[in-house]
Design a protein around this motif. Structure first.
Motif, short mmCIF file in Angstrom:
data_model
loop_
_atom_site.label_atom_id
_atom_site.label_comp_id
_atom_site.label_asym_id
_atom_site.label_seq_id
_atom_site.Cartn_x
_atom_site.Cartn_y
_atom_site.Cartn_z
N ILE A 26 -1.75 12.62 47.20
CA ILE A 26 -2.37 12.66 46.35
C ILE A 26 -3.76 12.75 46.44
O ILE A 26 -4.42 12.94 45.93
N GLY A 29 -5.10 15.99 46.96
CA GLY A 29 -4.81 16.50 46.09
C GLY A 29 -3.62 17.81 46.34
O GLY A 29 -3.77 18.77 45.37
N ARG A 32 0.76 16.18 42.59
CA ARG A 32 -0.85 15.98 40.93
C ARG A 32 0.42 15.39 40.18
O ARG A 32 0.71 15.97 39.60
N HIS A 34 2.33 13.16 36.91
CA HIS A 34 1.41 13.55 36.00
C HIS A 34 1.75 11.99 35.40
O HIS A 34 2.86 10.91 35.37
N ALA A 78 -2.98 8.35 38.88
CA ALA A 78 -3.32 9.61 38.54
C ALA A 78 -3.86 9.38 37.75
O ALA A 78 -4.31 10.28 37.24
N LYS A 81 -7.51 9.76 39.43
CA LYS A 81 -7.80 10.95 40.42
C LYS A 81 -8.09 12.07 39.26
O LYS A 81 -7.89 13.29 39.88
N ALA A 83 -4.86 13.48 38.53
CA ALA A 83 -4.26 14.37 39.11
C ALA A 83 -3.84 15.52 38.00
O ALA A 83 -3.71 16.81 38.39
N ASP A 84 -3.62 15.04 37.28
CA ASP A 84 -2.75 16.13 36.44
C ASP A 84 -3.18 15.73 35.03
O ASP A 84 -2.61 15.13 33.79
N SER A 139 3.74 21.49 43.11
CA SER A 139 2.73 20.46 43.31
C SER A 139 3.83 19.14 43.28
O SER A 139 3.56 17.81 42.71
#
Length: 193
Positions: A26, A29, A32, A34, A78, A81, A83-84, A139
């Motif tokens: 994570i 990167g 990712r 959710h 998440a 960051k 992330a998604d 991912s």
């Protein structure tokens, strides 16, 4: 029943072995998560841990408690960051349905019904991740789901009180992890075909 403690400690070690690289990825990167799935999973796993304790699951519940704590941390990652950031209407539906269902567990006076409801909510939490992993199979980590498959087997072996209340969640998660691995592996092959 010393062997149950051994299974529990091995399951905790596997939980950490699955989560540590996942968290590292994570930060890099490459994974990712959710946020909707991880928020749902964190809350439901924590509540299932409490219900399993109430049903005297014993040392077999410890890995679920550890997992709940780390899952909540991943939800936090998440979020911070971002992330998604691809959130669809379907993701919102899964998320809202899961959150609206959470209070239902409280009104059940029986830990079994709480675990049934929370496990169903947890399954709904897979919706956004399944959609994302189907579109972007790299991912998510196959190793992560493989380790959690093994972890859930060990959790079931470590439970001190084998009831539907204590067994349902790890059994369902085991099946879902296997299905996630199959879907991710299939999608990766299709993308390279």
């Amino acid at each position: 029943m010393f062997y149950k403690e051994i299974f529990s400690f091995i399951a905790i070690a596997i939980t950490l072995a699955a989560f540590i690289p996942y968290i590292r990825e994570i930060f890099r990167g490459t994974i990712r998560p959710h946020i909707f799935s991880w928020v749902i999973w964190g809350v439901t796993t924590l509540l299932i841990f409490v219900a399993q304790l109430e049903d005297h699951g014993g040392v077999g519940t410890w890995p679920i408690g550890v997992s709940a704590s780390i899952t909540i941390f991943i939800a936090y990652l998440a979020f911070i960051k971002r992330a998604d950031v691809t959130i669809t209407c379907g993701d919102w539906l899964f998320f809202i349905a899961a959150l609206l269902s959470l209070p239902l567990w409280y009104w059940t006076s029986d830990p079994l019904w709480a675990v049934i409801l929370l496990t169903a909510i947890d399954v709904a939490g897979f919706g956004p991740t399944v959609r994302k992993a189907y579109q972007f199979p790299y991912s998510e980590s196959l190793l992560f789901f493989a380790l959690f498959t093994l972890r859930n087997v060990l959790v079931m072996l470590a439970l001190e009180n084998l009831t539907l209340t204590t067994l349902l969640f790890p059994a369902v998660m085991l099946v879902l992890c296997i299905l996630m691995m199959a879907m991710i592996a299939y999608r990766r092959r299709v993308l390279f075909a």
